[in-house]
Enzyme design. Structure first.
Site, PDB file in Angstrom:
ATOM      1  N   ASN A 114      -5.372  -7.638  13.808  1.00  0.00           N
ATOM      2  CA  ASN A 114      -6.074  -6.338  12.947  1.00  0.00           C
ATOM      3  C   ASN A 114      -7.092  -6.498  12.398  1.00  0.00           C
ATOM      4  OD1 ASN A 114      -5.072  -2.979  12.844  1.00  0.00           O
ATOM      5  ND2 ASN A 114      -4.697  -3.508  10.665  1.00  0.00           N
ATOM      6  N   HIS A 143      -9.272  -4.721   8.976  1.00  0.00           N
ATOM      7  CA  HIS A 143      -8.887  -3.799   8.394  1.00  0.00           C
ATOM      8  C   HIS A 143     -10.437  -3.614   7.836  1.00  0.00           C
ATOM      9  CE1 HIS A 143      -6.241  -1.122   5.791  1.00  0.00           C
ATOM     10  NE2 HIS A 143      -6.691  -1.709   4.765  1.00  0.00           N
ATOM     11  N   SER A 162     -11.538  -6.975   6.943  1.00  0.00           N
ATOM     12  CA  SER A 162     -10.395  -8.724   7.279  1.00  0.00           C
ATOM     13  C   SER A 162     -10.018  -7.959   8.671  1.00  0.00           C
ATOM     14  CB  SER A 162      -9.156  -8.396   6.218  1.00  0.00           C
ATOM     15  OG  SER A 162      -9.698  -8.633   4.726  1.00  0.00           O
ATOM     16  N   ASP A 166      -0.573  -3.778   7.151  1.00  0.00           N
ATOM     17  CA  ASP A 166      -1.732  -5.113   6.894  1.00  0.00           C
ATOM     18  C   ASP A 166      -1.521  -5.563   6.273  1.00  0.00           C
ATOM     19  OD1 ASP A 166      -3.572  -2.671   7.812  1.00  0.00           O
ATOM     20  OD2 ASP A 166      -3.165  -1.028   5.959  1.00  0.00           O
TER      21      ASP A 166
END
Length: 205
Positions: free
Chosen positions: A110, A112, A139, A148
């Site tokens: 992912n 973020h 990030s 997260d």
């Protein structure tokens, strides 16, 4: 698609700008290729962008399911059709349950828009400005059950300017997202999970 290339499913909810830079990078000697772009919103603009790139697309509208578990079951069923090796979340705005994240742990990334572990969740740019931070950024991390969280695989930084608004800061961070995510995915697909920190931005114009 090369038989040895890793298959990447990209999950989106909106316009798909990060999806597009990932897809465009997965050519030539890249160790992966996009196999599917999937959205929880049938109207997501990124679906048309993916189709224009020749990538198969699918939409599973989370609003048509009674709960998160039913939605994720449909998501897993559709993903199984393409059997991706890696899932790349690129602006996918649904929180995934621990059951889903456990099934893909070590294979799901992912991006973020903050310098994690700072500012998990939403409104990251406003929070960085309100805190008086000198730097913000983005990030890329492995996805785990905690929101997260997970090992950080790369970061890129930008200065926070005195007259920044959340929108101007977001635009500057997005440029770095488009640099960082493809670089990390390329390394990750090749088996390199060491952290990548891009050099700080000098030209901020």
């Amino acid at each position: 698609m090369s038989g040895s290339a890793k298959k990447v499913a990209i999950l989106i909810s909106g316009g798909g700008s990060n999806m597009e830079v990932l897809a465009r990078d997965m050519t030539g000697d890249h160790p992966a290729r996009p196999c599917l772009v999937l959205s929880n919103d049938p109207d997501a603009g990124g679906l048309a962008r993916a189709a224009a790139l020749g990538i198969p697309t699918a939409a599973i509208d989370h609003r048509t399911f009674p709960d998160r578990a039913a939605f994720e079951s449909a998501l897993l069923t559709r993903l199984a059709e393409d059997a991706p090796d890696i899932i790349a979340l690129a602006g996918f705005m649904r929180i995934l349950t621990p059951g889903f994240t456990r099934a893909w742990q070590g294979r799901m990334l992912n991006i973020h828009p903050s310098l994690l572990p700072l500012y998990k969740g939403l409104h990251t740019h406003a929070r960085a400005i309100d805190a008086g931070d000198a730097q913000a950024g983005c990030s890329v991390h492995e996805v785990t059950a905690e929101l997260d969280d997970g090992p950080i695989l790369g970061q890129a930084r930008v200065p926070v300017l005195p007259d920044d608004t959340p929108d101007t800061l977001a635009a500057r961070v997005l440029i770095q997202e488009h640099r960082l995510y493809p670089a990390v995915l390329r390394r990750f697909a090749g088996g390199d999970r060491t952290r990548l920190d891009l050099p700080p931005v000098v030209n901020i114009n």
